[in-house]
Structures are given as structure tokens and as C-alpha cells.
Design a protein around this motif. Structure first.
Motif, short mmCIF file in Angstrom:
data_model
loop_
_atom_site.label_atom_id
_atom_site.label_comp_id
_atom_site.label_asym_id
_atom_site.label_seq_id
_atom_site.Cartn_x
_atom_site.Cartn_y
_atom_site.Cartn_z
N ASP A 1 1.55 -0.72 3.94
CA ASP A 1 2.35 -0.13 3.16
C ASP A 1 2.94 -0.99 1.94
OD1 ASP A 1 4.22 2.30 2.18
OD2 ASP A 1 5.59 1.02 3.46
N GLU B 1 7.93 8.92 1.08
CA GLU B 1 7.22 10.27 0.82
C GLU B 1 6.65 10.63 -0.54
OE1 GLU B 1 8.17 13.33 4.17
OE2 GLU B 1 9.93 12.16 4.32
N GLY B 2 6.97 9.80 -1.34
CA GLY B 2 6.64 9.91 -2.66
C GLY B 2 7.86 10.54 -3.59
N SER C 1 0.07 3.23 -0.57
CA SER C 1 1.30 3.67 -0.66
C SER C 1 1.43 5.03 -1.18
CB SER C 1 1.99 2.74 -1.68
OG SER C 1 3.40 3.14 -2.23
N ASN C 2 2.69 5.67 -0.94
CA ASN C 2 3.07 6.95 -1.46
C ASN C 2 3.84 6.93 -2.82
OD1 ASN C 2 2.01 8.72 0.43
ND2 ASN C 2 3.74 8.92 1.55
N GLU D 1 -0.06 7.22 -5.15
CA GLU D 1 -0.08 8.79 -4.96
C GLU D 1 -0.84 9.02 -6.27
OE1 GLU D 1 2.75 12.75 -5.04
OE2 GLU D 1 3.81 10.80 -5.17
N ARG E 1 -0.81 12.49 -0.36
CA ARG E 1 0.26 11.54 0.20
C ARG E 1 -0.10 11.36 1.79
NH1 ARG E 1 3.78 14.86 -2.16
NH2 ARG E 1 4.79 15.32 -0.27
N LYS E 2 0.18 9.97 2.03
CA LYS E 2 0.30 9.70 3.47
C LYS E 2 1.10 10.63 4.13
CE LYS E 2 1.77 5.56 2.75
NZ LYS E 2 2.24 4.09 3.04
N THR F 1 -0.09 8.23 9.59
CA THR F 1 -1.31 7.91 8.72
C THR F 1 -2.31 6.87 9.51
OG1 THR F 1 0.06 7.94 6.76
CG2 THR F 1 -2.27 6.89 6.66
#
Length: 224
Positions: A15, A54-55, A117-118, A143, A149-150, A182
Motif C-alpha cells: 500500500d 478508501e479513495g 493504492s486507493n 484508483e 478500489r481495494k 485485499t
């Protein structure tokens, strides 16, 4: 080559935010400026440890007061945040202490490196190129429209195929429950870090099979 093939693990997917790079202040300040522009109160920087991961869209949703969480407001806030962050993403961001030494060691061991990565893909690439260019990351994904997304495993699976390495030979390293899920969804080894944005309890409850107090602890997994 023989040494590489004998290892239980042959690659590490990291990550980015909260794992390789401390990005918290740049993200927090960009979103706080955006909130103030909307006439809303900013948050303490530490509060963002529970908002990120989470984005950008989920970040925008989390920082908005409940009564203002319409789809239109979330999207508008997301867009304005991205615009601000695009100009201010690298003021305070830096690798965590011990990350350069860890990456040096993994490269010396012949371990393949990747990032998932998100963070929006363009920012993910910019961060890797700016702060991690010294090391030969084989792939970096953020993303994108075509990659969920994860914790969706698609991004991790794409990386495994690109590396031509079986998922069970890959360690997935991250600092949130999203990363641990993930790893499990992609059938990789879930490894949590304790220097990032979330707690040991969150990581343990969500399937971490190893917890790292400092970056170089990761090397122990290659000798166990």
C-alpha cells in the motif's frame, strides 16, 4: 537466480499512504482548505487517519456532515479536493523512517516490488516517481475506472500476473483493514504495519498474519 526461486515469498505489494509514505498532512490540509471553502469546519490532522484509505470519494463522504451527504455534495467536494491536492500533494509527504533501508534490502534479495493504492492513479504514480524512484518498482496502480478500489482483488491480481508470480508467493503490506481484506481476497499473505494510520486491533481483527513494528521487521518473513 536460484536464491530467488527458493524463497517462500518472491514479491511484495505495498500500500502507499500510511505504509510507504507519510502523506497524512498533505491530504488533511488539502481537504481542510476545501472544507473551509465550502463554509465547513476543518478537522485536526490526526482525525484523517480514520478518513483516508478508501479513495477520494469515500474521504469526501466521511468528512461531510451527515445532513450534507448527498451524491452531488460528495462529488463536488471530491472534485475540489482533487484540484487542491493536485497543487499541494508533496509539501510534507515523505517515506517513513526505515522504508529506504527496507527497500534497499529487498532489492538486494531479488524480491520484486509493486504498489497498489486507493489513491487516484495519477497521484499514485506521481508519489512513486517523486519519492520512490530509486527503487525498481515493477508496477504501481492507483484508483482507476477499470480497476475497482481495494479490497476488490482485481488490482492485486493484475500485478501478480504482470510479475508472473503466484499470489501465495506475494506478501501484501498495508496499514488498514482494507489492505488485509485485499490480501485475503487475492490469496496473498496479509501483513500489517503499525506505523501507519490505523490500529493493531483493526489489523489483527481483519486477518493480518504478521504485524510489523518497524519496516525492517518485514525481512523476518523471508527467513521464517
Amino acid at each position: 537466480m536460484g536464491q530467488h526461486s527458493e524463497k517462500r515469498f518472491k514479491a511484495v505489494i505495498f500500500d502507499l499512504d500510511g505504509t510507504l509514505l507519510d502523506t497524512l498532512r498533505d491530504i488533511a490540509e488539502a481537504m481542510n482548505r476545501t472544507l473551509v471553502a465550502f463554509g465547513l469546519k476543518p478537522y485536526p490532522i490526526e482525525a484523517y487517519k480514520n478518513f483516508v484509505g478508501e479513495g477520494a470519494r469515500v474521504l469526501a463522504e466521511k468528512v461531510l456532515p451527515q445532513k450534507l451527504r448527498t451524491q452531488e455534495n460528495i462529488e463536488h467536494l471530491r472534485q475540489q479536493f482533487i484540484s487542491d491536492y493536485r497543487s499541494n500533494w508533496n509539501h510534507y509527504t515523505k517515506p517513513y523512517d526505515g522504508i529506504p533501508e527496507l527497500l534497499d534490502t529487498l532489492v538486494q534479495m531479488g524480491i520484486d516490488l509493486a504498489v497498489l493504492s486507493n489513491k487516484p492513479h495519477a497521484f499514485t504514480i506521481a508519489c512513486v516517481e517523486s519519492f520512490l524512484a530509486k527503487w525498481p518498482f515493477k508496477m504501481a496502480l492507483g484508483e482507476k475506472e477499470d480497476i475497482p478500489r481495494k479490497p476488490d482483488p482485481k488490482g492485486a491480481t493484475i500485478i501478480a500476473k504482470e510479475l508472473d508470480i503466484s499470489p501465495n508467493e506475494i506478501i501484501f503490506v498495508g496499514d488498514t483493514k482494507i489492505d488485509m481484506k485485499t490480501a485475503q481476497n487475492a490469496k496473498m499473505f496479509p501483513c500489517g504495519v503499525l506505523w501507519g494510520f490505523r490500529t493493531q486491533e483493526e489489523l489483527s481483527k481483519n486477518g493480518a498474519k504478521a504485524l510489523l513494528k518497524k519496516p525492517m521487521d518485514l525481512i523476518n518473513l523471508f527467513h521464517s
